[in-house]
Design a protein around this motif. Structure first.
Motif, PDB file in Angstrom:
ATOM      1  N   GLU A 116     -23.165   7.302  17.403  1.00 34.50           N
ATOM      2  CA  GLU A 116     -22.371   6.996  18.601  1.00 34.50           C
ATOM      3  C   GLU A 116     -22.923   7.756  19.801  1.00 34.50           C
ATOM      4  N   ILE A 152     -21.700  -5.331  10.108  1.00 34.04           N
ATOM      5  CA  ILE A 152     -21.566  -6.128  11.343  1.00 34.04           C
ATOM      6  C   ILE A 152     -20.531  -5.493  12.260  1.00 34.04           C
ATOM      7  N   GLU A 153     -19.499  -4.915  11.658  1.00 35.54           N
ATOM      8  CA  GLU A 153     -18.435  -4.315  12.451  1.00 35.54           C
ATOM      9  C   GLU A 153     -18.982  -3.201  13.345  1.00 35.54           C
ATOM     10  N   PHE A 205     -14.472   2.288   6.642  1.00 37.75           N
ATOM     11  CA  PHE A 205     -15.794   2.487   7.243  1.00 37.75           C
ATOM     12  C   PHE A 205     -15.724   2.882   8.700  1.00 37.75           C
ATOM     13  N   ALA A 206     -16.806   3.492   9.149  1.00 39.86           N
ATOM     14  CA  ALA A 206     -16.897   3.872  10.554  1.00 39.86           C
ATOM     15  C   ALA A 206     -18.364   3.917  10.946  1.00 39.86           C
ATOM     16  N   THR A 207     -18.599   3.892  12.246  1.00 40.67           N
ATOM     17  CA  THR A 207     -19.975   4.075  12.715  1.00 40.67           C
ATOM     18  C   THR A 207     -20.294   5.552  12.601  1.00 40.67           C
ATOM     19  N   ARG A 215     -20.795  -4.826  16.153  1.00 40.00           N
ATOM     20  CA  ARG A 215     -19.856  -5.385  17.137  1.00 40.00           C
ATOM     21  C   ARG A 215     -19.301  -4.274  18.015  1.00 40.00           C
ATOM     22  N   THR A 216     -18.999  -3.143  17.380  1.00 46.13           N
ATOM     23  CA  THR A 216     -18.472  -2.018  18.159  1.00 46.13           C
ATOM     24  C   THR A 216     -19.487  -1.599  19.212  1.00 46.13           C
ATOM     25  N   LYS A 263      -9.804  -2.593  14.395  1.00 45.31           N
ATOM     26  CA  LYS A 263     -10.580  -1.359  14.284  1.00 45.31           C
ATOM     27  C   LYS A 263     -10.748  -0.703  15.648  1.00 45.31           C
ATOM     28  N   ILE A 264     -11.101  -1.503  16.632  1.00 47.79           N
ATOM     29  CA  ILE A 264     -11.323  -0.948  17.962  1.00 47.79           C
ATOM     30  C   ILE A 264     -10.052  -0.335  18.525  1.00 47.79           C
ATOM     31  N   GLU A 283     -12.131 -12.280  10.963  1.00 45.92           N
ATOM     32  CA  GLU A 283     -13.076 -11.178  11.190  1.00 45.92           C
ATOM     33  C   GLU A 283     -12.893 -10.618  12.591  1.00 45.92           C
ATOM     34  N   PHE A 302     -11.840  -6.819  13.556  1.00 46.66           N
ATOM     35  CA  PHE A 302     -12.640  -6.022  14.468  1.00 46.66           C
ATOM     36  C   PHE A 302     -11.766  -5.470  15.586  1.00 46.66           C
TER      37      PHE A 302
END
Lengths: 382, 260, 368
Positions: free
Chosen positions: B39, B67-68, B32-34, B71-72, A14-15, A7, A11
């Protein structure tokens, strides 16, 4: 077998994908067209801290494992190959031997600033007559009192004119061949150390590539980057696999960038009344590209995992490098065909990916050398 | 200052969307995205913290995948995050989403709540207003500028062709509009922190809500059908002399197509 | 001859991407643009084989020059030759043969490449002749052309059956040159946008009959494809000899790299494929000269020769190692030029479907 990224790795992916999309992708074309070191982007990007990717947290790094590192290499190459080349130099080849063997003084002066992007690092192995054949290196290092004297000319050096710190491969005795090779740290400003001719390149534009001349360059003895003398080739072996897998990861970055362009075009270009994505031959191209890219990534991550677990990885690293590179070359070729004539217009990206992909054929070893080497490994002594 | 930010994980704008057979649901590519507007909300929260000190906490109602997004937010600099995750909330409309979020917010101390003006999937833009109603808070929408001082806020909102400047006492809810700020790119230190952080989860029970308040049963609206967009003709001719036609073209672009 | 004349300028043409006026005129003076045309018009009455040799030698020297010159010899002038009035021939064809005027053909549009039937350029009949309205893209020599043979439709619903070719001369009101496309391949041969903004042309500027355009193009399509196969051969051979020289001279591990098996493999594969491409190409040319060429043989020659050229330029770039990247060496120019061959005369994908469709009906290999 668990093929999934953790995970945390997902993550991170993605970042870094978002970061590259926002910061690097919009500048890629300009970097290619101007063919100059992109100082502004370098300043902005290095502020984020990624140059310390592989080094310990205690010195300001991220302590990333090889798998996580490969995620990074793929994305940065997807953004801009010209920029990526400079970034990876500071992350790995240009700083590794300083990290590994440099004194604390040297680290303070060279490594830590390089990790922040305050200094540009590079490595100098290739010479005019020696690319694959390191044993033919003619740059010499002669001990004189408590100094080393370096003499020779290096070729194909990434960012030579901009480099603040250079890791130079030199021989203490040409007759020893590979067994006489060592790494030395030469810093910008040292008398006798100067850039020579610049090479105009087909691809990877955005790095300044050319000659570096060492004319009686005197460096203190602590600038020998090595615990023992003449062990250069052994030390290189410490990162060789990682360098090869990294090249493979960059190949996937370029392939992905090209593939995405191909996808977009196939979905909207119309011919004979329908979008070209409706035709079998076009569909087949995507099937082939996706299959080989998937296979490449599995090879890459498998090899990276072996490096992480400190298992033997020489074979897998070579395989990953060759397979991913050949895949990338196929992908950038097919995408130019999908794009038709638009593929060779400078205005669009496919031609840039097509040109950029070529360097993969030599970085980390040509395929002819690798095939011979791996074949010998596989067949064994006979 | 205690600043709370509500964020939603939405499908990536580039994800392929298809109407499923029967027209009752959508097949969306799992990327997926925020939510973009969230933002801006988060960035504003971080800026307020930089100026006035305090804490930024991020709350989201969503699936485990969300959750991603949290976390971002941590990677960008948020201090804490919490995920309200409960299977029973899939299929909720704006009403019970707002209800759930309000219950979670009631447990917190806050001076400011920031949200995006709308989520780019449902495009309703109703949750922040409903939350404000549930919590009895003032609400200022589509904010492009926000200044905080002495327990009050001065916000500028965009209207069509004009701007509104509103002064409001805190605590209050603000929804972020494009133009408010430029969301920062996470530093590696933030990324590292975010990779390791443990994000707490809340369920319906934790919030003191009954299960039947969740999902389509607890919603006030019901989606009957998804219909494909009408195909627009590729070419629209604008008649008239160049002078007039140009004026008409600009009008169409601004008022009809809303691209300028 | 082209070796001496053109090769030294190939790099400069590529770098500057400027029209090589001097060389163009020299070729005209030597009479090459009339290769395919009768002696009475100042031509050489050459057969297909000769013309293909010419294309090959041009490409061997410089792809940019080859693109320009072959356009002048064939597509850019052929319609005037076949359908033009005496006046038009005097004004356009004869000077073109002498290299004093430049001709080109325009059928490709921004949204229309392989699908010729989908072109949107219209030719509307009026009492003065025709009005041409539309935009063309990727037109070789478009920026310097004195006259253009333009594909326009008098009846779009008929698709291919509505196409006609029209002669438009420079200076015609409404006809202008738009943007030039900066590209990586076949540099020197400018490919530009041509704009036809209600361009009035007299009725006699219709080449042949309305609606027969696709057929007329088809009449020369095989010849175009064989010509491009010739270009492929020229590029392949030029690149191959550069690769060979490098393999003989570059040393590593104590000997020339051409002595290592993997390099030898490349050399062998390239040579065999070039030879095969040569046979396919000149066999097709010979069939044409005999009068028994089918479209399929021409398509096969073009497909194989251009794919071979792309294979060769890739391998040669690999043989050159990092020098395959250096602008100072021609390996990268050959590599880039290969791309151009993949589209002119039909993409490989289209050609494969053409070949297969023909074979499905009847094949040499059918068992009877």
């Amino acid at each position: 077998m668990d093929f999934a990224l953790t995970e945390e790795q997902q993550f991170f992916k993605k970042i870094i994908t978002d970061t590259v999309d926002r910061m690097v992708v919009p500048k890629a074309r300009e970097i290619d067209e101007k063919d100059e070191f992109p100082w502004e982007l370098w300043k902005d990007f290095t502020k984020l801290g990624y140059l310390g990717l592989r080094y310990p947290e205690e010195i300001g790094g991220m302590n990333a494992d090889p798998v996580t590192a490969m995620i990074f290499y793929e994305q940065i190459a997807r953004g801009s190959v010209g920029f990526a080349q400079s970034v990876i130099m500071n992350i790995l080849m240009g700083t590794y031997f300083v990290y590994r063997f440099g004194s604390e003084e040297i680290k303070k002066r060279c490594l830590y600033p390089a990790m922040k992007g305050e200094k540009v690092a590079t490595m100098c192995f290739t010479e005019d007559q020696s690319g694959s054949d390191l044993a033919a290196t003619r740059t010499t290092a002669v001990k004189d009192g408590n100094e080393w004297v370096i003499n020779g000319t290096k070729m194909w050096i990434t960012n030579g004119p901009h480099a603040d710190i250079a890791t130079v491969l030199a021989t203490t005795d040409p007759s020893l061949g590979a067994k006489g090779l060592n790494f030395f740290l030469v810093e910008k400003g040292t008398p006798g150390f100067s850039p020579g001719q610049i090479i105009d390149k087909l691809g990877c534009r955005g790095t300044v590539t050319g000659e570096l001349v060492f004319d009686n360059v005197r460096i203190p003895e602590e600038n020998l980057l090595g615990a023992e003398l003449n062990k250069g080739v052994e030390y290189l072996a410490e990162i060789l696999d990682e360098v090869r897998v990294m090249t493979a990861a960059m190949a996937m970055g370029i392939a992905q960038a090209a593939y995405d362009e191909g996808l977009e075009y196939a979905r909207k270009r119309i011919a004979f009344g329908k979008t070209i994505g409706n035709y079998q031959l076009i569909r087949a191209k995507f099937a082939d590209m996706a299959t080989e890219m998937e296979a490449s990534r599995l090879l890459i991550y498998s090899a990276a995992w072996k490096i992480k677990e400190k298992l033997p990885s020489r074979l897998e690293a070579g395989m990953a490098k060759m397979f991913a590179t050949e895949t990338c070359l196929k992908v950038v070729d097919e995408v130019t065909r999908i794009w038709g004539a638009n593929a060779f217009a400078n205005e669009y990206n496919p031609q840039r990916h097509f040109r950029d992909a070529r360097f993969l054929l030599y970085g980390g070893g040509t395929h002819e050398i690798l095939k011979d080497f791996l074949g010998r490994m596989l067949i064994g002594k006979s | 200052m205690d600043i709370l930010v509500l964020i939603k994980q939405v499908p990536d704008p580039e994800a392929l969307v298809e109407i499923a057979a029967g027209g009752k649901s959508l097949n969306i590519e799992p990327k997926f995205a925020t939510n973009l507007f969230d933002e801006y909300a988060l960035e504003e929260a971080l800026k307020i913290r930089e100026k006035h000190g305090g804490k930024v906490k991020v709350i989201s109602l969503g699936s485990a995948k969300a959750i991603e997004a949290l976390r971002t937010a941590i990677a960008m600099g948020a201090d804490e995050a919490v995920l309200i995750e409960d299977e029973s909330f899939a299929g909720s409309d704006g009403y019970n989403t707002s209800l759930v979020l309000s219950r979670a917010l009631e447990k917190e101390t806050f001076d400011i709540i920031l949200c995006g003006r709308q989520a780019i999937d449902a495009d309703r833009g109703e949750v922040p207003q409903m939350v404000a109603q549930f919590l009895g808070l003032p609400h200022v929408g589509v904010v492009v500028k926000l200044d905080i001082a002495d327990g009050k806020a001065v916000a500028e909102s965009t209207l069509e062709g004009a701007r509104e400047v509103i002064e409001v006492a805190l605590p209050a809810i603000f929804t972020a509009q494009k133009g408010l700020n430029e969301p920062r790119i996470p530093l590696i230190t933030g990324v590292m922190k975010a990779m390791k952080v443990q994000i707490p989860k809340l369920t319906v029970e934790d919030l003191g809500l009954a299960k039947d308040m969740a999902g389509p049963d607890g919603s006030k609206t019901k989606i009957l059908q998804y219909l494909p967009q009408k195909k627009r003709p590729a070419v629209q001719f604008i008649a008239g002399e160049p002078q007039e036609a140009a004026i008409e073209a600009v009008r169409i672009l601004a008022d009809v197509e809303r691209v300028i | 001859m082209l070796e001496r004349l053109a090769r030294p300028f190939a790099d400069a043409i590529d770098k500057s991407d400027n029209f090589p006026k001097g060389l163009f005129e020299e070729l005209g003076r030597l009479g090459y643009y009339g290769l395919r045309y009768p002696e009475e018009l100042g031509g050489m009455d050459a057969d297909c084989t000769t013309f293909t040799i010419f294309a090959e030698e041009l490409a061997r020297a410089s792809m940019g020059l080859a693109a320009i010159a072959t356009m002048q010899c064939l597509m850019g002038t052929d319609f005037i030759y076949r359908f033009g009035s005496d006046d038009q021939k005097k004004r356009c064809l004869i000077p073109a043969i002498q290299g004093e005027k430049i001709g080109t053909i325009a059928f490709t549009e921004p949204d229309c490449g392989s699908d010729l039937g989908g072109i949107r350029t219209r030719a509307v009949k009026n009492d003065k002749g025709y009005i041409i309205i539309g935009r063309k893209l990727w037109i070789t020599n478009g920026d310097v052309a004195d006259f253009v043979t333009v594909a326009a439709s008098t009846d779009p619903d008929k698709r291919l059956g509505g196409i006609g070719f029209f002669l438009v001369e420079k200076g015609t009101p409404g006809f202008s040159v738009g943007q030039k496309i900066e590209k990586i391949s076949a540099r020197g041969a400018a490919t530009v946008e041509l704009i036809f903004d209600e361009c009035q042309v007299p009725a006699e500027n219709l080449m042949g009959e309305e609606g027969k355009g696709a057929q007329y193009l088809n009449d020369i399509l095989s010849e175009i494809r064989i010509m491009i196969a010739g270009l492929g051969l020229g590029l392949a051979k030029s690149a191959f000899s550069a690769g060979l020289r490098y393999a003989r001279e570059r040393e590593a591990f104590g000997r020339p790299i051409g002595e290592f098996q993997l390099i030898q493999e490349k050399i062998a594969e390239m040579e065999v494929r070039i030879k095969a491409a040569e046979f396919l190409t000149y066999h097709a040319a010979w069939l044409k000269d005999k009068g028994s060429l089918t479209g399929k043989e021409a398509a096969m020659a073009k497909l194989y020769s251009t794919e071979t050229a792309c294979f060769v330029v890739d391998e040669v770039s690999r043989i050159h190692g990092a020098y395959g990247l250096a602008e100072e060496y021609p390996a990268q120019r050959y590599f880039r030029d290969g791309r151009f061959l993949l589209f002119g005369g039909g993409t490989s994908e289209i050609l494969k479907t053409i070949i297969a469709r023909d074979t499905m009906k009847k094949s040499d290999f059918d068992i009877t």
